[in-house]
Write a protein that holds these residues in place. Structure first.
Motif, PDB file in Angstrom:
ATOM      1  N   ASN A 193       9.056  -3.771 -35.026  1.00 46.67           N
ATOM      2  CA  ASN A 193       8.732  -2.384 -35.961  1.00 46.67           C
ATOM      3  C   ASN A 193       9.435  -1.280 -35.538  1.00 46.67           C
ATOM      4  OD1 ASN A 193       5.775  -3.000 -35.367  1.00 46.67           O
ATOM      5  ND2 ASN A 193       5.630  -2.910 -33.478  1.00 46.67           N
ATOM      6  N   ILE A 194      10.431  -0.588 -36.796  1.00 45.62           N
ATOM      7  CA  ILE A 194      10.890  -0.182 -37.269  1.00 45.62           C
ATOM      8  C   ILE A 194      11.088   1.145 -37.873  1.00 45.62           C
ATOM      9  CG2 ILE A 194      12.963  -0.112 -38.214  1.00 45.62           C
ATOM     10  CD1 ILE A 194      13.014  -2.915 -38.822  1.00 45.62           C
ATOM     11  N   ILE A 195      10.658   2.153 -37.223  1.00 45.14           N
ATOM     12  CA  ILE A 195      10.883   3.834 -37.729  1.00 45.14           C
ATOM     13  C   ILE A 195      12.181   4.328 -37.790  1.00 45.14           C
ATOM     14  CG2 ILE A 195      10.081   5.788 -36.891  1.00 45.14           C
ATOM     15  CD1 ILE A 195       8.782   5.235 -34.828  1.00 45.14           C
ATOM     16  N   GLN A 196      12.521   4.463 -39.544  1.00 38.96           N
ATOM     17  CA  GLN A 196      13.640   4.789 -39.974  1.00 38.96           C
ATOM     18  C   GLN A 196      13.533   5.494 -41.628  1.00 38.96           C
ATOM     19  OE1 GLN A 196      14.525   0.938 -42.713  1.00 38.96           O
ATOM     20  NE2 GLN A 196      11.861   0.285 -41.640  1.00 38.96           N
ATOM     21  N   HIS A 197      15.074   5.979 -42.422  1.00 40.49           N
ATOM     22  CA  HIS A 197      14.754   6.500 -43.110  1.00 40.49           C
ATOM     23  C   HIS A 197      15.496   5.857 -44.443  1.00 40.49           C
ATOM     24  CE1 HIS A 197      13.544  10.725 -41.906  1.00 40.49           C
ATOM     25  NE2 HIS A 197      13.666  10.421 -40.274  1.00 40.49           N
ATOM     26  N   PRO A 198      14.638   4.630 -45.147  1.00 41.81           N
ATOM     27  CA  PRO A 198      15.696   3.998 -45.927  1.00 41.81           C
ATOM     28  C   PRO A 198      15.837   4.589 -47.078  1.00 41.81           C
ATOM     29  CG  PRO A 198      12.966   3.742 -45.212  1.00 41.81           C
ATOM     30  CD  PRO A 198      13.590   4.432 -44.058  1.00 41.81           C
ATOM     31  N   GLY A 199      16.754   4.594 -47.609  1.00 38.53           N
ATOM     32  CA  GLY A 199      17.496   5.498 -48.320  1.00 38.53           C
ATOM     33  C   GLY A 199      17.609   6.433 -48.234  1.00 38.53           C
ATOM     34  N   GLY A 200      17.707   7.760 -47.360  1.00 36.23           N
ATOM     35  CA  GLY A 200      17.245   8.481 -47.581  1.00 36.23           C
ATOM     36  C   GLY A 200      15.847   9.227 -47.297  1.00 36.23           C
ATOM     37  N   MET A 201      14.831   8.262 -47.345  1.00 35.28           N
ATOM     38  CA  MET A 201      13.298   9.162 -47.779  1.00 35.28           C
ATOM     39  C   MET A 201      12.906   9.247 -46.091  1.00 35.28           C
ATOM     40  SD  MET A 201      11.637   6.371 -49.534  1.00 35.28           S
ATOM     41  CE  MET A 201      11.730   5.032 -48.960  1.00 35.28           C
ATOM     42  N   ALA A 202      11.650  10.213 -46.579  1.00 35.22           N
ATOM     43  CA  ALA A 202      11.320  10.401 -45.337  1.00 35.22           C
ATOM     44  C   ALA A 202      10.667   9.935 -44.076  1.00 35.22           C
ATOM     45  CB  ALA A 202       9.759  10.867 -46.010  1.00 35.22           C
TER      46      ALA A 202
END
Length: 609
Positions: A191-200
């Motif tokens: 499971n990955i918590i992330q900000h892809p593309g600078g998104m929320a």
């Protein structure tokens, strides 16, 4: 940078091709647990799940308790969006003790860290709103470690000033780094918590599987390969197992031999091993902070220390008759160079522009933007141990902070902008040592400790300077403890840079090559004594900070420390030491080194007496 990361990932994917294929086949059969070839690891992982009772998995069932969502939400608080000058760069997360972890290709340069910010709590609720974010600067001056992209691709940096929001370190929490061997097995979900593309903030939960880890001793030994939805901006994100334990730092992705996109993360255990190795070479305060982070400690012993009291009228300053009735005035010492003393905002000039602090004073050279000297009284009998970073007696440590002095325009002395720009070479070096003026009442000792963190008391010292000196750092304490002093264990220390025509240019600043120190005291028979020391950082200045590969031996330049005569030091510095020149009974042998003045190499502590 993206192509470099992709190429690295692609090269390492080639080394795990066979294992990934076997994992994919096991998962397709509904036997994900069979993907792990290391049976002991699989058993440890399974036992952890039995004890925690976090999941029920199998070919026909894949249940997770509701607490799984609550745990994930708690971990998400420590995850932040990284921006440089407002432009999204990647993801980062807190590991404890106010330290933030991300990829080196996201934050590659200590000097650029000042233009970065991180935003916590940037996620959207059911109304599409980001309810409560908190934005922080980074403080690379308090803590910085980095491993290059081609190695572990990680940067660990201190969280700095809070710019917006209310969340503090306690509320943000931390994602603990651990090298336990039961945190993953091949075939498990990630499971990955992330900000892809600078998104929320986004979370990848579905159809994500750990497919391979690099073989020990191979170029892929420190990485894990897994399937998951990621994008630019995901670099630096935490990768978890279903117990929300950190297993990897997301690093990048590339297409494998079949054209499928596969992700790569740096193993948490590899990061822990590297950080433990790096801790040994850190300054004591930084080492203690890193150790606290590795232990998962996140209390607010690291909150910013209080600024010095700006009521400077309550400072006693250097006392010229501290040793005996013979006054050694700072005005007399700087008299030959009075015209060069920086003026104060009050209009005071020359000797009237001396700055008094608690138990010490100094005068700034306007053209060189560094103090000519500092003069410090030390009463060993009334000394109080003030912890370096908290600034309080017997309290836990926190990060160093330096301050400007409102009495003098900052254009007359070097401030943080210089030390940030040239941080590859210089540390912020105390002239009056932090511990020296810390005596008197507890309140006075605390005030003195804080006063030493004024930029007026700071000088550009090569980062190896303090690491390489032995006698220079300890001469005050040695004389206090072993010098058989006659007068109440009192000494006075004069110290400063040699502000002559020997310097090295950094930007618009002429950085001094040499520093000097004189220790004044009464000897065992009540006779005044003086010891003068000289040290050079010239041999160090060609070496910038650099990343040293683990296990690589460093060739550290030798810094020689010399005893010199007070009269010789007077000639070198252009200051007036005549008031105590006769206190110096030491004379060099005719054959001793004479560049820039006769000097004897200090070989033992007894050479100081």
């Amino acid at each position: 940078m993206k192509s470099q990361v992709e190429n690295l990932v692609r090269e390492r994917l080639a080394l795990t091709s066979a294992r990934r294929k076997q994992s994919v086949q096991a998962i397709a059969r509904g036997r994900a647990e069979q993907a792990e070839p290391d049976h002991r690891r699989a058993q440890r992982y399974a036992f952890q799940y039995l004890t925690e009772q976090t999941a029920i998995t199998g070919p026909d069932a894949d249940f997770l308790p509701v607490a799984f969502l609550q745990q994930g939400m708690r971990q998400s608080r420590a995850v932040a969006l990284v921006r440089e000058d407002g432009v999204p760069k990647g993801t980062a997360f807190l590991i404890g003790a106010g330290l933030l972890l991300t990829c080196c290709h996201v934050l590659p340069d200590r000097q650029r860290a000042a233009s970065y910010s991180v935003e916590f709590g940037y996620w959207l609720n059911e109304r599409g709103e980001a309810p409560a974010t908190a934005c922080y600067r980074l403080d690379a001056d308090s803590f910085w470690l980095a491993s290059p992209t081609e190695a572990l691709d990680c940067t660990l940096v201190a969280l700095g000033e809070r710019l917006t929001g209310e969340a503090d370190l306690t509320q943000l929490g931390a994602i603990v780094l651990s090298d336990r061997a039961d945190k993953h097995r091949l075939g498990m979900a990630v499971n990955i918590i992330q900000h892809p593309g600078g998104m929320a903030q986004q979370v990848a939960l579905r159809d994500n599987f750990l497919l391979a880890r690099g073989a020990a001793g191979s170029a892929a030994a420190n990485v894990l390969h897994y399937t998951a939805d990621t994008d630019e901006g995901s670099s630096g994100a935490p990768v978890f197992n279903d117990s929300w334990q950190l297993v990897a730092l997301h690093h990048g992705a590339a297409q494998d031999e079949s054209g499928a996109l596969v992700n790569e993360g740096i193993r948490a255990s590899a990061l822990v091993d590297w950080l433990k190795g790096e801790a040994i070479g850190l300054a004591p305060s930084a080492r203690q902070r890193l150790i606290a982070a590795l232990r998962g400690e996140n209390n607010l012993m690291l909150t910013a220390q209080a600024a010095p009291d700006v009521n400077y009228a309550n400072r006693n300053g250097y006392q010229p008759d501290f040793i005996n009735s013979d006054e050694i005035t700072l005005a007399r010492i700087i008299a030959p160079r009075t015209a060069e003393v920086a003026p104060l905002r009050s209009g005071a000039t020359g000797t009237a522009a001396i700055l008094d602090y608690q138990n010490f004073s100094l005068a700034i050279c306007a053209t060189r933007r560094i103090a000519f000297l500092t003069a410090t009284n030390i009463d060993g009998a009334r000394y109080i141990d003030i912890k370096r970073d908290s600034g309080q007696p017997a309290l836990l440590p926190e990060a160093d902070s330096w301050y400007e002095d409102s009495r003098i325009d900052s254009r007359y002395y070097l401030v943080q902008s210089f030390y940030r720009e040239f941080s590859r070479w210089f540390d912020r070096g105390h002239l009056t040592r932090r511990s020296d003026p810390c005596w008197g009442t507890p309140q006075e000792a605390v005030r003195a400790n804080k006063d030493t963190f004024h930029f007026t008391n700071c000088s550009p010292q090569h980062f190896r300077f303090n690491q390489s000196l032995q006698y220079w750092q300890g001469v005050e304490r040695y004389i206090l403890e072993y010098g058989v002093l006659q007068s109440k264990k009192r000494i006075t220390v004069l110290t400063g840079p040699v502000l002559n025509e020997q310097w090295r240019q950094y930007g618009g600043v002429k950085v001094p090559l040499m520093y000097w120190k004189v220790v004044l005291r009464l000897g065992p028979e009540g006779k005044p004594q003086a010891t003068a020391l000289l040290v050079s950082q010239a041999n160090l200045l060609d070496e910038p900070r650099r990343i040293i590969a683990q296990g690589q031996q460093e060739n550290v330049p030798q810094v020689d420390e010399f005893r010199v005569t007070v009269s010789g030091l007077q000639s070198l510095t252009g200051l007036d030491f005549s008031a105590f020149a006769a206190w110096d009974g030491w004379q060099p042998a005719p054959a001793l080194r004479a560049d820039p003045l006769p000097a004897a190499l200090i070989m033992s502590w007894r050479d100081l007496l």
